[in-house]
Structure formats: structure tokens, C-alpha cells
Write a protein that holds these residues in place. Structure first.
Motif, PDB file in Angstrom:
ATOM      1  N   ILE A  66       0.912   6.692  -6.897  1.00 49.41           N
ATOM      2  CA  ILE A  66      -0.240   7.543  -7.204  1.00 49.41           C
ATOM      3  C   ILE A  66       0.110   9.015  -6.958  1.00 49.41           C
ATOM      4  N   ALA A  67       0.804   9.281  -5.846  1.00 48.17           N
ATOM      5  CA  ALA A  67       1.167  10.665  -5.514  1.00 48.17           C
ATOM      6  C   ALA A  67       2.139  11.255  -6.525  1.00 48.17           C
TER       7      ALA A  67
ATOM      8  N   LEU B 100      -6.946   2.617  -0.785  1.00 45.91           N
ATOM      9  CA  LEU B 100      -6.287   3.552  -1.704  1.00 45.91           C
ATOM     10  C   LEU B 100      -7.228   4.619  -2.258  1.00 45.91           C
TER      11      LEU B 100
ATOM     12  N   LEU C  39       0.825  -1.207   0.000  1.00 47.39           N
ATOM     13  CA  LEU C  39       0.000   0.000   0.000  1.00 47.39           C
ATOM     14  C   LEU C  39       0.860   1.258   0.000  1.00 47.39           C
ATOM     15  N   ALA C  40       1.974   1.238   0.709  1.00 45.88           N
ATOM     16  CA  ALA C  40       2.858   2.405   0.719  1.00 45.88           C
ATOM     17  C   ALA C  40       3.436   2.662  -0.669  1.00 45.88           C
TER      18      ALA C  40
ATOM     19  N   ARG D 204       0.659   4.029  -2.895  1.00 44.44           N
ATOM     20  CA  ARG D 204       0.365   5.430  -2.582  1.00 44.44           C
ATOM     21  C   ARG D 204       1.445   6.353  -3.142  1.00 44.44           C
TER      22      ARG D 204
ATOM     23  N   ASP E 120      -6.315   8.338  -1.892  1.00 38.49           N
ATOM     24  CA  ASP E 120      -5.176   8.709  -2.729  1.00 38.49           C
ATOM     25  C   ASP E 120      -5.605   8.878  -4.186  1.00 38.49           C
TER      26      ASP E 120
END
Length: 270
Positions: A129-130, A148, A122-123, A126, A151
Motif C-alpha cells: 500500500i505504501a 490496514l 500485514l507487513a 502495508r 494505511d
């Protein structure tokens, strides 16, 4: 309530306490204030080691000391201890982030890297996506989608194309489509699927256990070649599943888009 494997001492150890510190704090929490000498006898440790550990616990905010002639120690209330630990962690994390962010990252190396924990999956998702600036495509089962979703919402609000395949009805500001066989796939697939492709530049593919508690298999890569293949395949699947019109999601194709990963792979158009 803790299990046999999750004793207070073990949980404190996971928060960075040494074995002696964990045992001392729990001894004080259970038995009340005590001198260092009595604590040494209670846990079977040398007094010198016990006093050293008590000083360390004091700096962590875990114990308080009565500085009278018969010097006694007591455990800080659990809520105060956890609050102090969280504040210290957040302070150190902020400093670490600032220092680490100043390090110039290496050039992409186009390798596949294994992801071992759900938190790591998940990190990484993220972060991808960022960092996206043009388009994010995804294939997400309900549990990772829920994790998610904030995000993805932020990316869509920033004007980035966000579109993906889901397996249950969902309300979102970004584009989603649910396949006709979504329920059957969700029932038969051996876990929670997580696929994210950002800017056709990097991708992540992972299979979490059905309860989402462990990674069965997971990889990520910043290879533009692999990311373009993932983007192309996922955009085709999205277009097949989308309802209405004559190919209403054709703008997701690499024949229409030219995300940074594709430009890196094949160069700028003439």
C-alpha cells in the motif's frame, strides 16, 4: 498472567535472553539481591558462567550491582527492564533500516512467495500500500480491514485510488462496497480473507484463521501478469457490488486505468 507455556523465563528467552540470563533475572526478581556465588548455587550453574551472564544482563539494563566487598546483584524493576529493551530495539531497528534501505533491491522475479504469519501478511500488505502510486484494490474481512485502515487512509489522502470489498459497514475516506451476501460469506468462509492488489503490479492473497492468530494459507507476488488478473477480477466484483448509477466504478477497470503493472505487462500504448 502467564500460561504454563509462557513462564517469565520463556518470555525473556523470546526477547533474546539466554537460558542462564533468564533464570538469573527471575531468581533475582523473586528472591531479591544476591551474590554471584549464591546465584550459581540457586540455579545450578558454574560460577564462571553465572558471572559472565550477570555482566551481560548488566549491559542490557536487566540487573544492577552493589560494588561493595560482598558484591551483590539485584533485578531491575520489570517496567525499567522492558523500557530499556524497547529503547535498545528501536535504536538498533532504526540503524538496521537505514543500512538495509541502502541495499539496491533486485529486479522483480515474478515468483509466488509463501506468507507464514499474520504479522508477515500485514507487513507485506502495508508495504504494498505504501509503495502504490496509482491504485489499490482490496477484499478484506473486518479484522484485517481495521488493521490496514490507517494505511489505506494515507494512500487515499495522497491521491491514490483506493477501493475495496468489505463484509460489515465501515466508515472510510476511500471507496468501499459491501456485497448483498456479505454476512453469509463472512459466516461460512473458513477464516479472515485478506486480498490486496497494488498498481496491478503486485498482489497478496491470504486466509487467516477465524481469530486472526495464524495463517491458513498466504502468498504474495510481484508478477505483473498475476497482479493484473487479480486486479481485473476484483474490479469486476467491486463493480457488480457497487450501488447506484450505471457502472459507477467503471474507472477501476484495466480498460480505463493503465497502472504500472499493466504497462510492464503489455507495454506503452501506441
Amino acid at each position: 498472567m502467564t500460561t504454563n507455556n509462557e513462564t517469565p523465563e520463556r518470555l525473556l528467552a523470546e526477547l533474546g535472553f539466554t537460558d542462564t540470563e533468564s533464570r538469573l533475572y527471575c531468581e533475582l526478581a523473586r528472591g531479591g539481591p544476591a551474590t554471584g556465588y549464591r546465584l550459581a548455587r540457586a540455579i545450578g550453574k558454574a560460577p564462571a558462567n553465572v558471572y559472565q551472564a550477570l555482566e551481560s544482563l548488566s549491559h542490557k539494563g536487566a540487573v544492577q550491582v552493589d560494588e561493595t566487598e560482598a558484591k551483590a546483584w539485584r533485578a531491575a524493576p520489570a517496567a525499567e527492564l522492558v523500557a530499556a529493551l524497547k529503547a535498545g530495539y528501536e535504536r538498533r531497528s532504526g540503524a538496521a533500516l537505514a543500512a538495509l534501505s541502502a541495499i539496491r533491491p533486485p529486479e522483480p522475479d515474478a515468483r509466488l512467495y509463501n506468507l507464514k504469519t499474520p504479522e508477515q501478511v500485514l507487513a507485506r500488505a502495508r508495504a504494498m500500500i505504501a509503495a502504490a502510486r496509482e491504485v489499490v484494490l482490496f477484499d478484506l474481512f473486518p479484522q484485517p480491514l481495521e488493521a490496514l485502515k490507517p494505511d489505506l487512509e494515507r494512500a487515499a489522502a495522497a491521491g491514490i485510488i483506493v477501493a475495496g470489498l468489505t463484509y460489515a459497514p465501515t466508515s472510510a475516506s476511500f471507496r468501499t462496497t459491501q456485497g448483498a451476501a456479505a454476512e453469509q460469506v463472512a459466516q461460512r468462509w473458513p477464516g479472515q480473507q485478506v486480498t490486496v492488489v497494488a498498481d496491478a503490479r503486485e498482489h497478496l492473497v491470504a486466509l487467516l484463521s477465524p481469530d486472526g492468530g495464524r495463517v491458513i494459507q498466504g502468498v504474495s507476488s510481484d508478477s505483473p501478469y498475476l497482479a493484473c488478473l487479480q486486479h481485473s477480477g476484483l474490479s469486476a466484483e467491486l463493480r457488480l457490488n457497487a450501488r447506484g448509477g450505471d457502472d459507477p466504478w467503471s474507472d477501476l477497470s484495466l480498460l480505463t486505468l493503465r497502472p504500472s503493472g499493466l504497462t510492464t505487462l503489455i507495454g506503452d500504448p501506441e
